[in-house]
Design a protein around this motif. Structure first.
Motif, PDB file in Angstrom:
ATOM      1  N   SER A  31       1.113  -0.942   0.037  1.00 62.52           N
ATOM      2  CA  SER A  31      -0.210   0.186  -0.005  1.00 62.52           C
ATOM      3  C   SER A  31       0.911   1.227   0.114  1.00 62.52           C
ATOM      4  O   SER A  31       0.172   2.079  -0.197  1.00 62.52           O
ATOM      5  N   GLU A  32       1.751   1.234   0.469  1.00 63.07           N
ATOM      6  CA  GLU A  32       2.731   2.355   0.334  1.00 63.07           C
ATOM      7  C   GLU A  32       4.284   1.500   0.184  1.00 63.07           C
ATOM      8  O   GLU A  32       4.486   1.071  -0.306  1.00 63.07           O
ATOM      9  N   PRO A  33       5.347   2.273  -0.620  1.00 61.13           N
ATOM     10  CA  PRO A  33       6.521   2.361  -1.193  1.00 61.13           C
ATOM     11  C   PRO A  33       7.301   2.429  -0.193  1.00 61.13           C
ATOM     12  O   PRO A  33       8.317   2.706   0.539  1.00 61.13           O
ATOM     13  N   GLY A  34       8.448   0.847  -0.353  1.00 66.79           N
ATOM     14  CA  GLY A  34       9.212   0.618   1.111  1.00 66.79           C
ATOM     15  C   GLY A  34       8.747  -1.229   1.439  1.00 66.79           C
ATOM     16  O   GLY A  34       7.673  -1.834   1.152  1.00 66.79           O
ATOM     17  N   PRO A  35      10.037  -2.374   1.558  1.00 65.46           N
ATOM     18  CA  PRO A  35       9.623  -2.799   1.659  1.00 65.46           C
ATOM     19  C   PRO A  35       9.246  -3.567   3.594  1.00 65.46           C
ATOM     20  O   PRO A  35       8.238  -4.648   3.175  1.00 65.46           O
ATOM     21  N   GLU A  36       9.007  -2.364   3.762  1.00 63.71           N
ATOM     22  CA  GLU A  36       7.966  -2.350   5.086  1.00 63.71           C
ATOM     23  C   GLU A  36       7.155  -1.235   5.124  1.00 63.71           C
ATOM     24  O   GLU A  36       6.289  -1.771   6.659  1.00 63.71           O
ATOM     25  N   ALA A  37       6.484  -1.019   4.101  1.00 61.15           N
ATOM     26  CA  ALA A  37       6.424   0.064   4.584  1.00 61.15           C
ATOM     27  C   ALA A  37       4.161  -0.647   4.614  1.00 61.15           C
ATOM     28  O   ALA A  37       4.319  -1.355   3.457  1.00 61.15           O
ATOM     29  N   GLY A  38       3.138   0.544   4.797  1.00 65.39           N
ATOM     30  CA  GLY A  38       1.818   0.628   4.850  1.00 65.39           C
ATOM     31  C   GLY A  38       1.941  -1.554   4.329  1.00 65.39           C
ATOM     32  O   GLY A  38       2.417  -1.886   5.964  1.00 65.39           O
ATOM     33  N   GLU A  39       0.874  -1.813   3.771  1.00 65.38           N
ATOM     34  CA  GLU A  39       0.479  -3.378   4.151  1.00 65.38           C
ATOM     35  C   GLU A  39       0.459  -4.345   3.279  1.00 65.38           C
ATOM     36  O   GLU A  39       0.771  -3.633   1.432  1.00 65.38           O
ATOM     37  N   ALA A  79      -1.111  -0.692  -6.209  1.00 61.40           N
ATOM     38  CA  ALA A  79      -0.219  -0.252  -5.520  1.00 61.40           C
ATOM     39  C   ALA A  79       0.955  -0.040  -5.719  1.00 61.40           C
ATOM     40  O   ALA A  79       1.361  -0.337  -6.845  1.00 61.40           O
ATOM     41  N   TRP A  80       2.115  -0.890  -5.338  1.00 66.83           N
ATOM     42  CA  TRP A  80       3.154   0.017  -5.774  1.00 66.83           C
ATOM     43  C   TRP A  80       4.116  -1.441  -5.415  1.00 66.83           C
ATOM     44  O   TRP A  80       3.904  -2.454  -4.703  1.00 66.83           O
ATOM     45  N   ALA A  81       4.760  -1.442  -5.581  1.00 72.13           N
ATOM     46  CA  ALA A  81       5.689  -2.762  -7.054  1.00 72.13           C
ATOM     47  C   ALA A  81       7.217  -1.892  -6.263  1.00 72.13           C
ATOM     48  O   ALA A  81       7.631  -1.559  -7.400  1.00 72.13           O
ATOM     49  N   ALA A  82       7.624  -2.946  -6.006  1.00 68.36           N
ATOM     50  CA  ALA A  82       9.222  -2.860  -6.282  1.00 68.36           C
ATOM     51  C   ALA A  82      10.089  -3.196  -7.105  1.00 68.36           C
ATOM     52  O   ALA A  82       9.378  -4.069  -8.493  1.00 68.36           O
ATOM     53  N   ALA A  83      10.991  -2.129  -8.390  1.00 64.16           N
ATOM     54  CA  ALA A  83      11.107  -2.923  -9.547  1.00 64.16           C
ATOM     55  C   ALA A  83      12.066  -3.627  -9.204  1.00 64.16           C
ATOM     56  O   ALA A  83      12.899  -4.290 -10.503  1.00 64.16           O
TER      57      ALA A  83
END
Length: 95
Positions: A31-39, A79-83
């Motif tokens: 839900s937020e950018p970051g490996p531990e951010a949001g849910e 949603a946010w996805a890590a590239a």
């Protein structure tokens, strides 16, 4: 935030791009950018094509800058996805 360019994120991805995950991987969507951010919102599966709608947001990885893109799935979910991770590329332009 003064982070170096990513070695593993593809530079040819931008807002409006259609992207997919590298074969053999599954990607957690947040839900937020970051490996531990949001849910965790869900997962992006192999062969699933999504549209980039926002970003990028950079976060610090173990040994590389992690690039996050906000993507829209076929069902309208965003949603946010890590590239990338510190070791591998995860998102590539869709074929």
């Amino acid at each position: 935030a003064g982070l170096p360019p990513s070695r593993n994120a593809r530079s040819d991805i931008q807002i409006g791009s259609s992207v997919q995950i590298v074969p053999g991987y599954q990607l957690t969507l947040r839900s937020e950018p970051g490996p531990e951010a949001g849910e965790e919102i869900g997962y992006m599966a192999q062969d699933q094509i999504v549209e980039v709608v926002d970003g990028p947001v950079m976060t610090r990885g173990n040994s590389d800058t992690i690039v996050w893109w906000r993507v829209r799935l076929a069902d309208g979910t965003e949603a946010w996805a890590a590239a990338n991770t510190s070791d591998v590329t995860l998102l590539i332009p869709a074929e």
